[in-house]
Design a protein around this motif. Structure first.
Motif, short mmCIF file in Angstrom:
data_model
loop_
_atom_site.label_atom_id
_atom_site.label_comp_id
_atom_site.label_asym_id
_atom_site.label_seq_id
_atom_site.Cartn_x
_atom_site.Cartn_y
_atom_site.Cartn_z
N GLU A 91 2.65 -19.38 -101.60
CA GLU A 91 1.32 -19.17 -102.17
C GLU A 91 0.22 -19.88 -101.38
N ASN A 92 0.61 -20.87 -100.57
CA ASN A 92 -0.39 -21.62 -99.84
C ASN A 92 -0.99 -20.79 -98.70
N VAL A 93 -2.11 -21.27 -98.18
CA VAL A 93 -2.86 -20.44 -97.24
C VAL A 93 -3.31 -21.18 -95.97
N PHE A 94 -3.10 -22.51 -95.94
CA PHE A 94 -3.72 -23.32 -94.89
C PHE A 94 -2.62 -23.94 -94.03
N LEU A 95 -2.52 -23.47 -92.82
CA LEU A 95 -1.43 -23.89 -91.92
C LEU A 95 -1.91 -24.99 -90.97
N THR A 96 -1.11 -26.05 -90.86
CA THR A 96 -1.51 -27.17 -89.99
C THR A 96 -0.45 -27.47 -88.93
N GLY A 97 0.41 -26.50 -88.67
CA GLY A 97 1.36 -26.70 -87.59
C GLY A 97 2.73 -26.17 -87.91
N PHE A 98 3.67 -26.52 -87.05
CA PHE A 98 5.06 -26.09 -87.18
C PHE A 98 5.95 -27.32 -87.05
N SER A 99 6.66 -27.63 -88.11
CA SER A 99 7.51 -28.81 -88.11
C SER A 99 8.88 -28.48 -87.51
N HIS A 100 9.47 -29.46 -86.85
CA HIS A 100 10.68 -29.19 -86.05
C HIS A 100 11.98 -29.73 -86.61
N VAL A 101 11.93 -30.53 -87.64
CA VAL A 101 13.15 -30.86 -88.41
C VAL A 101 12.80 -30.66 -89.87
N ASN A 102 13.62 -29.91 -90.55
CA ASN A 102 13.30 -29.51 -91.92
C ASN A 102 14.56 -29.43 -92.77
N LEU A 103 14.39 -29.72 -94.02
CA LEU A 103 15.46 -29.50 -94.98
C LEU A 103 15.19 -28.19 -95.71
N SER A 104 16.26 -27.56 -96.16
CA SER A 104 16.10 -26.28 -96.86
C SER A 104 16.69 -26.40 -98.25
N GLY A 105 15.92 -26.04 -99.22
CA GLY A 105 16.43 -25.93 -100.59
C GLY A 105 16.84 -27.25 -101.21
N VAL A 106 16.15 -28.33 -100.87
CA VAL A 106 16.47 -29.61 -101.48
C VAL A 106 15.42 -29.98 -102.51
N GLY A 107 15.70 -31.02 -103.27
CA GLY A 107 14.82 -31.36 -104.38
C GLY A 107 13.87 -32.51 -104.10
N CYS A 108 13.91 -33.05 -102.90
CA CYS A 108 13.04 -34.19 -102.59
C CYS A 108 12.42 -34.00 -101.22
N PRO A 109 11.21 -34.53 -101.04
CA PRO A 109 10.59 -34.38 -99.73
C PRO A 109 11.20 -35.31 -98.68
N ASP A 110 11.52 -34.77 -97.53
CA ASP A 110 11.88 -35.58 -96.37
C ASP A 110 11.80 -34.68 -95.14
N LEU A 111 11.89 -35.30 -94.00
CA LEU A 111 11.73 -34.61 -92.71
C LEU A 111 10.40 -33.86 -92.71
N GLY A 112 10.40 -32.63 -92.16
CA GLY A 112 9.11 -31.92 -92.06
C GLY A 112 8.18 -32.61 -91.08
N VAL A 113 8.74 -33.05 -89.96
CA VAL A 113 7.93 -33.80 -88.99
C VAL A 113 8.04 -33.19 -87.59
N ILE A 114 7.37 -33.84 -86.66
CA ILE A 114 7.18 -33.38 -85.28
C ILE A 114 6.49 -32.02 -85.34
N LEU A 115 5.23 -32.07 -85.70
CA LEU A 115 4.45 -30.85 -85.88
C LEU A 115 3.77 -30.43 -84.58
N ALA A 116 4.00 -29.18 -84.21
CA ALA A 116 3.28 -28.60 -83.08
C ALA A 116 2.21 -27.66 -83.61
N MET A 117 1.08 -27.62 -82.94
CA MET A 117 -0.01 -26.75 -83.40
C MET A 117 -0.80 -26.25 -82.20
N PRO A 118 -0.93 -24.93 -82.07
CA PRO A 118 -1.80 -24.39 -81.02
C PRO A 118 -3.21 -24.22 -81.56
#
Lengths: 735, 735
Positions: B77-104
């Motif tokens: 539903e979100n609309v505002f993109l601030t990059g592409f993260s290079h390590v990510n968790l999928s389908g977990v219940g707590c926030p972690d990783l989601g870092v090393i963001l690249a952005m053109p």
């Protein structure tokens, strides 16, 4: 640099002949109060590393680092010690470095310096050695240093003991460090430093280290104080804003407030030695510095070596016939003059270049910490006299900077240009050294670099006001340049130096051009007030004019760190010219007397500190020079923490006192001439290059009238002597 | 792991025979809404790296990462993109990783994500591929990934263009990074991550990276946002709290908010490829991962390889005769089941060990992300069936963890034990796999590890409540253990698994002991309410008792993430026992119906998600199982961003839907038996090991009553089939 076999021998004979070696007259506490900004820590001559007690954070300290413009890791009046910092500046006017803090404690690990800090007693400081007893822990901490490695010896009582390496606390206002524990006895990492004088924060840069312990710890870990998390999630972060102890952690830890701890449980009182090597290139180089410079040698080995190195350096001048206090003031000044500029290159010759982002390599030593607005006035002249090899390497370091970033340095610190202060002082230093006889550098390149600084009128980082200066001969109050009057004077002094070098190099046209330029300060001379005063671009005087404004470092319209009285005679290249401007010697002396008598003279800063020597420029006034110089020595310099009049300015104040006590002073930069007066000692022996000795003897009391001078037995007809004559002579006698 | 030549061949034939390959039925947007917590980014099967669009920070986003417990880098539903993260968790219940963001970006360099972020359009997501157009910049961004390297292709318009690597922004709440620019086309560094579920912040750890660009930039630099300096000195820091642009800086930069930029000036629209390799061991390993896995190959090369890898993985099950929507739900679930556990070891086999601080080395693959409270229930059973080689390596990873820190994992994430959730689930997984026939691991060691977890009563990190449990058979409300009722059930399930393994290993006494222990949940059965309810240490029921308390993840006295209804039948190891407790099948079914009809059934969480299959345990009730299962599939699973009922729980929800659509389900962990029902498809072909095919055919509509079953042509007399029989048969037909 030639190795001086003579000194090695003479040192040996000195040890037999003299009851006290020069190092025994070094009191590193001098300058640790009254904003001298020195520290009593251990350092080798021109060391990259030093180990200073750090007592400017927390507790009941009188002076807290973050509560004012405090530029030193140690203040003598303070009482609360929170560690020992391993890279430090000495005698500067702005806070920087003062990082990589080691701290021995006992009991449970505490990581907050407010908690683990302690009062202390029984401080001892010598050249290359400092010791203290920590009240809270019954620990004796001793520190020494080689050029690039700080070495500590902690004597712990029986029981639980810890050694902390704190990368959070520091004197610099920069933040950010990284560490990685490699074993129970080693941690490596880096700390960000920079933005000296609150300038150029973009250039903040890392200092790297490797720290090794002589005994493996029983337990180790890292800590990190994260910033307070302010998001909604903080409600689930029970650890928010609390220190995290990362026991046994061996990966990289980064953050603004991090550290490493190594813990022991001693069955009996035990000594542990800590070696902290630094490098501005890399962790690998720090490790190599440690291995090559210290290796497995003990604290005692390193101290002995560093003490010998100090003795050799200080033995360049032997003084006799003064009080122990005088000798201590003298040798401590010489010690302070051997701290900066300091070695910046690693044992393998590598160093970070200025501005290029590259790692350079040098055959000799790359020097750093060029506080040139201060040091062009007398410091480098002293180095040229006493340590010409070092001075040559300093010039070559400056020329390498020119190769790297296209400009000579102004106030260079660890390969960053801090752009502190004004003027174009590197040209003065280099020209002066050449004219005093130093030749082992590329003078044509130096000349090219000087011309660039003196002639570029757009985006000139050395002379940002050069366009107006070249056009009008002075900087106007509308120039946007701080201190337009004093900056005009600084440019004049530089132009004079360039002119003198041009003359020596046979560049007649340049000589004429720059000599002419060097006289342009006269446009700011106001015959009504008898002062140099701020002028508008349209040629009108700036009003209102208050000649007192600007004293005590307050801001004012015309002058940097000074007022009209303190700058009026800061034309060392044209003393005879300004005497004429004043209408003759009488007026000149009258105003000079007024400045001293009314209390306008500021011994704590450079602009006017050549004033007492100016009496010698007017026939018959030498008695006043004798008296003023001696009075200033007695009043401002002593064997006490407050024994410096203010910031040592990387040895510039110390160079003043050294010259003042030896009986000669280089009044005019780039004019290789000294003026003479009676020294503080009865006998001074200078051990110069090629085993040449110059012996200065005085048969009068310092401050008393000087009747005549014999040089090599012949009467000397005036109060001036050229540098070449001074270093060529054997005997100067003052009667 | 045996290489399945068969699949390579079959893939080739599939491409000829079928109009659509399995990968074409993958919709990575499924689960990106409704807290599914998946992301549409590009990933290779079980990849360590992935490249996810990051749209949970700033702008006008509906869900902001720091405003709630948000555990994914992307929300549909979100609309505002601030990059592409290079390590990510999928389908977990707590926030972690989601870092090393690249952005053109284009134009001048902006480093604040609020400023450089943008809306976007034309998103495309496939297995191993994601593309989007950035409104603000007219840039098309495409991303793909190999196992350890994220590869992006940015198509820039003519003009100034930038690629940012932002180490400040991230999904994790941990802070701190380091970077070093090595050349106009390379930056390396690290970022701190960890404290998953706001636990164990002391163990926060680095992820390392090397990023390389296909075209050298014209200009580069680093940036740093320092924290606001609050000392008195701040008055001199005109740069306080402002971003510092370190143009051309090539040394280490550390801080909580730092980044690197690479800028271009394109004369025409230009593509630049960015390769970001990661490692949890070191920068050197990240570089080696990049070289060995990607090298000089192009974006297209990598995408093609990753697409083929996905096709091979997904081809393990061919489904026919369902709608395109059904096929998409199925293959996307299989895709989601191939994301975690993911590979943690580098190409050279190195990985950070758990707790030891050492770097380990594995011959095969070290896996990580073991969300075992979720996955013990069905996920690992599915892996054992479809990917037994991977499941074996996962078990060996768990046993290596036992070697390293002395305990099996509970909720392991990148070699940190997050201590999330309750129970002792690793024992269940390992016993189950063994009993289903996996043998390529050291079962005696595994058994030893299980016994340790089950028997240690002091400082047992897996079963912190074990002392009371062993003594009383249940955890009291005074135990201090969260959810004492449900945790008792979890320990029972583990004890049952240990008992079953003991039996298989001939350890009869252990079998008896642990089997008996596994039945102790009965002490919490309250015949009055017909529920398992909280009890005091003295044996009295805890009052007041509200069976509804605990729904929707609210906290309550008895249960973790559930209420009494959702836990009463979470005794999969003793279904027949609880039927007896209830007084027979009729009562059992009555209550089961009530739970569904009253809306107590929670499809979004694990405790009760075996309930629809329980109808099969009472003769004559299979029709209800058929209907409930199909209703749940229709209601909660669809080809839409909200097409998962909640967190995918690292593939556990997906495993549920895969089984539910295939017509069989492993109700009892460590009892290798499936219960049968009609699948969603007319034909399912499982390509198992050794080229064996199992074909399941259905001649009825999903949800409709099942009349009879033929196995290998013979009528099957009940609704259960053993794992060994299922994998050994060729044909199962449902009529």
């Amino acid at each position: 640099m030639k190795i001086r076999f003579f000194f090695v021998l003479s040192l040996f004979s000195l040890q037999i002949l003299l009851s006290q070696e020069p190092v025994e007259f070094v009191n590193p506490f001098i300058g640790t109060s009254n904003y001298g900004a020195t520290n009593p820590g251990a350092i080798a001559p021109r060391g990259m590393a030093s180990v200073s007690p750090f007592n400017v954070a927390g507790g009941t300290n009188k002076l807290e680092k973050d509560s004012q413009w405090l530029s030193n890791p140690y203040v003598h009046e303070n009482v609360f010690l929170t560690g020992f910092s391993h890279v430090n500046l000495s005698g500067v006017g702005c806070p920087d470095l003062g990082v990589i803090l080691a701290m021995p404690t006992t009991g449970d690990v505490e990581t907050n310096h407010e908690t683990y800090g302690t009062t202390y007693k029984n401080e001892t400081a010598k050249a290359g050695y400092y010791a203290v007893e920590l009240d809270k822990y019954q620990i004796k901490a001793e520190v020494t240093a080689s050029t690039r490695v700080g070495v500590s010896r902690y004597t712990f009582p029986k029981g639980k003991a810890n050694i902390l390496i704190n990368l959070g606390l520091g004197l610099t206002n920069e933040q950010g460090g990284m560490l990685k524990i490699n074993s129970p006895s080693e941690v490596e990492g880096m700390r960000t430093v920079g933005s000296f004088c609150y300038n150029n924060p973009e250039a903040s840069y890392p200092v790297y280290f490797v720290a090794q312990l002589s005994k493996p710890s029983k337990e180790f870990g890292a800590w990190k104080n994260p910033y307070n998390y302010e998001g909604v999630e903080a409600q689930w972060m029970t650890y928010n804003d609390k220190v995290r102890i990362k026991k046994g952690f061996t990966r990289e830890v980064v953050g603004d407030s991090i550290g490493a701890y190594f813990s022991y449980d001693f069955q009996q009182p035990t000594e542990v030695e800590l070696k902290v090597a630094v490098s501005y290139v890399s962790i690998e180089n720090a490790r190599e510095n440690l291995q090559k410079e210290v290796g497995n040698r003990s604290f005692n080995d390193i101290y002995e070596e560093t003490r010998d190195a100090w003795n050799e350096k200080l033995s360049v001048a032997e003084v006799e016939g003064g009080s122990a206090e005088d000798k201590t003031v003298f040798y401590t000044a010489l010690y302070h003059a051997q701290i900066h500029p300091n070695i910046f290159s690693d044992v393998n010759g590598e160093y970070p270049e200025i501005a290029t982002g590259k790692i350079g390599k040098t055959e000799g030593s790359r020097y750093t910490v060029f506080s040139l607005w201060d040091t062009y006035r007398n410091y480098h002249q002293l180095m040229t006299l006493l340590y010409p090899g070092e001075q040559t390497e300093m010039i070559n370091s400056m020329l390498a900077m020119y190769d790297e970033n296209g400009w000579l340095p102004k106030w260079e610190l660890n390969s960053t240009e801090t752009f502190t202060m004004v003027g174009d002082p590197a040209s003065v230093v280099i020209a002066d050294s050449y004219l005093r006889g130093l030749r082992n550098f590329d003078v044509e390149k130096a000349y090219e670099a000087m011309l660039k600084g003196a002639t570029v009128t757009e985006n000139n980082p050395l002379r940002p006001g050069n366009a107006e200066y070249v056009e009008k001969g002075y900087l106007s109050v509308e120039s946007g340049i701080a201190g337009p009057v004093s900056t005009t004077q600084e440019y004049n002094i530089s132009d004079f130096a360039i002119a003198q070098l041009a003359k020596a190099l046979g560049k007649k046209e340049d000589y004429k051009k720059f000599y002419k330029r060097s006289q342009s300060y006269r446009k700011l001379y106001d015959s009504e007030t008898g002062l140099l005063r701020p002028k508008k671009a349209n040629g009108d005087w700036y009003e209102p004019f208050d000649p007192n404004a600007g004293a005590n470092f307050t801001k004012n319209v015309g002058y940097i760190e000074g007022n009209a009285w303190q700058y009026v005679y800061m034309v060392p290249h044209d003393i005879r010219g300004i005497i004429k401007l004043k209408g003759g010697g009488e007026n000149f002396i009258q105003q000079l007397d007024y400045i001293f008598d009314a209390g306008h003279y500021d011994m704590a800063n450079e602009p006017d500190f050549g004033y007492p020597f100016l009496y010698n420029f007017v026939t018959g006034e030498n008695d006043k020079a004798q008296k003023r110089i001696n009075d200033l020595l007695d009043r401002y310099y002593s064997n006490a923490p407050a024994g410096l009049p203010g910031n040592d300015d990387t040895g510039t104040m110390s160079a003043w006192v050294i010259y003042a006590m030896m009986g000669f002073y280089p009044v005019t930069p780039a004019d290789p001439v000294y003026t003479l007066f009676a020294p503080k000692f009865n006998k001074i022996t200078l051990h110069l290059e090629d085993n040449h000795e110059v012996i200065i003897k005085s048969f009068i009391k310092a401050g008393e009238p000087l009747k005549y001078i014999l040089i090599d037995g012949k009467k000397h007809e005036n109060l001036f002597i050229s540098h070449s004559k001074l270093i060529g002579t054997s005997s100067i006698e003052m009667y």
